[in-house]
Design a protein around this motif. Sequence first.
Motif, PDB file in Angstrom:
ATOM      1  N   UNK A 190       0.800  -1.282   0.091  1.00 57.68           N
ATOM      2  CA  UNK A 190       0.042   0.006  -0.088  1.00 57.68           C
ATOM      3  C   UNK A 190       0.863   1.339  -0.089  1.00 57.68           C
ATOM      4  N   UNK A 191       1.861   1.279   0.854  1.00 62.95           N
ATOM      5  CA  UNK A 191       2.786   2.544   0.874  1.00 62.95           C
ATOM      6  C   UNK A 191       3.431   2.474  -0.607  1.00 62.95           C
ATOM      7  N   UNK A 192       3.886   1.333  -1.068  1.00 62.13           N
ATOM      8  CA  UNK A 192       4.660   1.496  -2.372  1.00 62.13           C
ATOM      9  C   UNK A 192       3.757   2.253  -3.721  1.00 62.13           C
ATOM     10  N   UNK A 193       2.545   1.541  -3.305  1.00 62.44           N
ATOM     11  CA  UNK A 193       1.433   2.171  -4.487  1.00 62.44           C
ATOM     12  C   UNK A 193       1.219   3.489  -4.427  1.00 62.44           C
ATOM     13  N   UNK A 194       1.482   4.229  -3.171  1.00 57.73           N
ATOM     14  CA  UNK A 194       0.948   5.551  -3.109  1.00 57.73           C
ATOM     15  C   UNK A 194       1.941   6.499  -3.116  1.00 57.73           C
ATOM     16  N   UNK A 237     -16.203   0.891  -2.392  1.00 56.20           N
ATOM     17  CA  UNK A 237     -16.163   0.312  -3.536  1.00 56.20           C
ATOM     18  C   UNK A 237     -15.474  -1.272  -3.100  1.00 56.20           C
ATOM     19  N   UNK A 238     -14.933  -1.422  -2.035  1.00 51.34           N
ATOM     20  CA  UNK A 238     -14.599  -2.772  -1.659  1.00 51.34           C
ATOM     21  C   UNK A 238     -16.104  -3.460  -1.023  1.00 51.34           C
ATOM     22  N   UNK A 239     -17.016  -2.888  -0.583  1.00 51.05           N
ATOM     23  CA  UNK A 239     -18.253  -3.299  -0.003  1.00 51.05           C
ATOM     24  C   UNK A 239     -19.092  -3.851  -1.239  1.00 51.05           C
ATOM     25  N   UNK A 240     -19.059  -3.272  -1.944  1.00 51.87           N
ATOM     26  CA  UNK A 240     -19.937  -3.289  -3.134  1.00 51.87           C
ATOM     27  C   UNK A 240     -19.282  -4.619  -4.124  1.00 51.87           C
ATOM     28  N   UNK A 280      -6.939  -1.114  -4.294  1.00 53.18           N
ATOM     29  CA  UNK A 280      -7.251  -1.755  -2.878  1.00 53.18           C
ATOM     30  C   UNK A 280      -7.911  -2.909  -3.124  1.00 53.18           C
ATOM     31  N   UNK A 281      -8.529  -3.174  -4.442  1.00 53.92           N
ATOM     32  CA  UNK A 281      -9.205  -4.491  -4.541  1.00 53.92           C
ATOM     33  C   UNK A 281      -8.152  -5.636  -4.709  1.00 53.92           C
ATOM     34  N   UNK A 282      -7.187  -5.723  -5.513  1.00 56.91           N
ATOM     35  CA  UNK A 282      -6.445  -6.678  -5.639  1.00 56.91           C
ATOM     36  C   UNK A 282      -5.380  -6.702  -4.483  1.00 56.91           C
ATOM     37  N   UNK A 283      -4.982  -5.930  -3.612  1.00 53.93           N
ATOM     38  CA  UNK A 283      -4.438  -6.025  -2.290  1.00 53.93           C
ATOM     39  C   UNK A 283      -5.333  -6.814  -1.259  1.00 53.93           C
ATOM     40  N   UNK A 291      -7.489  -2.117  10.338  1.00 55.93           N
ATOM     41  CA  UNK A 291      -6.900  -2.804   9.381  1.00 55.93           C
ATOM     42  C   UNK A 291      -5.961  -2.167   8.484  1.00 55.93           C
ATOM     43  N   UNK A 292      -5.497  -2.722   7.353  1.00 52.69           N
ATOM     44  CA  UNK A 292      -4.382  -2.270   6.606  1.00 52.69           C
ATOM     45  C   UNK A 292      -4.746  -1.068   5.669  1.00 52.69           C
ATOM     46  N   UNK A 293      -5.857  -1.118   5.186  1.00 53.99           N
ATOM     47  CA  UNK A 293      -6.172   0.386   4.479  1.00 53.99           C
ATOM     48  C   UNK A 293      -6.432   1.492   5.591  1.00 53.99           C
TER      49      UNK A 293
END
Length: 474
Positions: A75-79, A117-120, A279-282, A297-299
């Motif tokens: 998550x850090x690397x992606x942002x 998005x994750x919930x949906x 977020x979805x693939x992670x 949590x992570x997010x």
Amino acid sequence: MKSTEKVKVSHISGSAVSLGDSNILEGYGAYQSREQIILKNHSQQDFENGKEAEANDAHHHVTHPTSYLDTMLHLFRGNIGTGLLAMGDAFKNGGIVFSPIMTAVLGIICVHAQHLLLNCSEAMYRETKRDRPPGFADTVALVFEYGPVRLRKLASTMRIMVNTFLCITQLGFCCVYIVFIANNVKQICDQYGVNIDLSVHMIIVVIPVLVSCMVRNLKYLTPFSTFANVLMALGVGVVMYEAAQDLPPVQDRVYLASWQQLPLYFGTAIYAFEGIGLVLPLKNEMRQPNQFQKPLGVLNVGMVVVGAIFISMGFLGYLKWGENVAGSLSLNLPPGQVLSTVVQGLIALAMMFTYPLQFYVPIAITWPALRKRFGRTSPVAKELGYRALMVMITFILAESIPELGLFISLVGAISSTTLALMFPPLIQLVYDAHRNQLTLFVIMKNSLIILIGLFIFITGTYESLAEIIKFFRH
């Protein structure tokens, strides 16, 4: 079963690559460093040979699921990338007091949208009994397909819209990278008396970029991604250290910028925060996916840290260099010093390695349909020609808008805002409306988020274009 490819994917960029959508993208997650992704039935090789993957047919198996800490690092690397280095310019357009507060608010809104998005996605995964949770575009399409009867005919259109904005976002990032690399290389050359126009540097930069984008197999690109991660981390660390030295008093800076500048701030900030495709693939690759969305949590924890880094970098960058802060803080490093030259070279090299990985996404989205229509003969040659054409389009756009900060703001306002702030609250409204779960609070909250997104989209795009036009007139 067709042959399968085991692919490791890990790279750093200005924002997240969304590799979790329909077609070939179903099999790839962004910023996965150790896990192996296996596509059954429709592999990457199928994509390269022109066999289009049908939506929902790909089976996603993670042989090495990630832990809480692993996912946090991804998550850090992606942002952390060009968006982070542009935060100094964002704070200049917002003000030293307004920007930290608003950056925190925008961060909270963006993370909330990611939860929506994750919930949906999870809800549609359960209802449709798919083999794996759907990606971004599929989630939006499925919500409409299984939503109110009057909206079901929009499902295909919504999928196309999401994929279109994903392509615009990724190609926008690629344009930013060309400008970013050329600016850093120019500053290095200027220090050694090699004074060449920026546009010439862009021409030189596009040559290795074009060659790297001819690589059709993702697995040959991924070794460079780890190297890019290391280079970027070193560069960002040095930039932050330099920004923290010999700071002037806060009173020397503008507390709240003018109304004309604020849209530029919003565009750049959203560009930096737009990691919704990540977020979805992670989540899907975690050993315990339920740890991704918990209160601690992570997010949530990861984005608090990311937000703190963004605020710190923006605050220090603007406080240190004031109105002279550049579109990338690496350009503000003291000229003539070996360390500055090394850092600018490292960051430019990191972006050079990242370009083809970001470029892979729009090609994977657009080429299968084009190949079906035009690539029945000589498909490989035509794909390489198409790749070259798309690289040249990003090069022409970069040459047309060489002002790095304005380009970042424009990309953020047009596409990042739509993906991060408009689609998630919209699909929650559609999902809840069909299931009689819609409350007044949800309607008001989501409508406010969508209105904020529309405001940033309209004003950010207008002001970015106005400033670009003004730049050319001078």
